[in-house]
Design an enzyme around this catalytic site. Sequence first.
Site, PDB file in Angstrom:
ATOM      1  CG  HIS A 168      -2.014  -0.823   1.103  1.00  0.00           C
ATOM      2  ND1 HIS A 168      -2.833  -0.934   0.228  1.00  0.00           N
ATOM      3  CD2 HIS A 168      -2.337  -1.770   1.909  1.00  0.00           C
ATOM      4  CE1 HIS A 168      -3.847  -2.015   0.253  1.00  0.00           C
ATOM      5  NE2 HIS A 168      -3.677  -2.449   1.572  1.00  0.00           N
ATOM      6  CB  CYS A 189      -2.275   3.767  -3.814  1.00  0.00           C
ATOM      7  SG  CYS A 189      -3.512   2.652  -4.491  1.00  0.00           S
TER       8      CYS A 189
END
Length: 468
Positions: A291, A334
Amino acid sequence: LMDDIHRNALLKARCVLVSQLVADNKLWGLLLERKVFTKPMLERILGQGTPHERRQQLMDDLPRRGPDAFGQFLGILRDTRQQDLADYLDGMDRHLRHGHPLPSEPRPQPRPPSGPSQPAQPSQPQDDPSRRPSVDRSVSRIGVTNQPNIPDDVLSVQEVLEHHEDGLEELNFHTCGIIDSTELMPQPVTQQHLTEKSKNDWEFTYQLRSNPKGLLLIISNRDFVKKSKRTGTEVDCENLTRVFKNLGYELYRNQVFNDKTAAEMKSLCRDFILDPRHESLDSCVLCILSHGDQGGVIYGRDDLPATEDELFEHFNSDRCKLHNKPKLVIIQACRGSMKDKGHIFDQTDSASGDKTDQTTVQKIIHSLQEENYSDTMDLEKRVPLYADIVFAHSTTPGFVSWRHELRGSWFIQTIAKTFAAYAHEEHVFDMLTTVNRIVTETFGGRLGYVSMPHPISRLRKKFYFFPK
């Protein structure tokens, strides 16, 4: 290749087969068991959004499955108690081959609903339940859910495969999304290509002569304290490991490093970058899959952040043995929460004269639907910070990065296939430009979102892998 008459028989029977075929668990299992389709091929069919689309994809792919596929499919129809369809397809073949009368279309059988079980409804005279084929209604849950592509930071992961009888137990995300090994085997560089390099720009090309070419570090975080599980990252790791091993790289400490805290990621990157073995090697590859967020943040499994500067600062250390050697850093994460909807354009407005190898690019796109010099004055004895590195980000700053639960991330899928296809003749940054193109032209149609990878080059020469 499939016999032309068999192929034409499937074509002429297509409408009837797509509308009437009962594609239940037993049929999918037999297609796998009898090797009509491989696991990745079957997963691609099951990945279509609706049962009707799965049947369409099945009929699209079947004619390309070799000389025995027609007979195998006939047998599977009979073994799944779809004798009427088997007789119709066999009759179409006899009509085309021997001039027998055109077979009559079989009478359509009522198809059970593909969604959740519904309350019993009053039976209709023409809908005799005793005549219905036996169907496992859980077939609607096989394959990809309505939203299999998920941004790493935005949506929770949905379970997309269940264990079933009839041969589908092994068809799960741990194996079915891994790219076929033949697609990840690069062509060897030719002597002609090496000769052309030596004539044209050998002086401006990094020399990769060591064996192995370098070390490969992969850090992959799937499970977190509170953040969503990154299902599918296992597939990315396998694809990266295989393609870079084929390109001549050695996996660091012979393992992929899974589920590391922010502190552990920093420590691993430091140890890897400062490893003294780099002195005898000519390059390295470092991959982080996790992430992420804006500002170069990459999260550890403990949900704590590490910045890219903290992870990669040791590339600038005097102790680093990678100075003047090419380094590829791949980051699948991301970089914000925005989703790119793109814009609609008239394709006739695109620039003409593109000399890219269209055939190879189109093959990669199709299979995925089934990746500056400074002023040199006074710098003779100085090396700029982060020199000789190319950073390959999966998305642009501020935007999410998309990942498929079964096949892995859009970006890593494309890198693996593109590097395998082009490494024998293209340098890394040109291949990453091709990755940009393929990702933007291939993925996101049904979601309504697109993705734009973001490579950043600080290379000072051309970085070729020179596969053997």
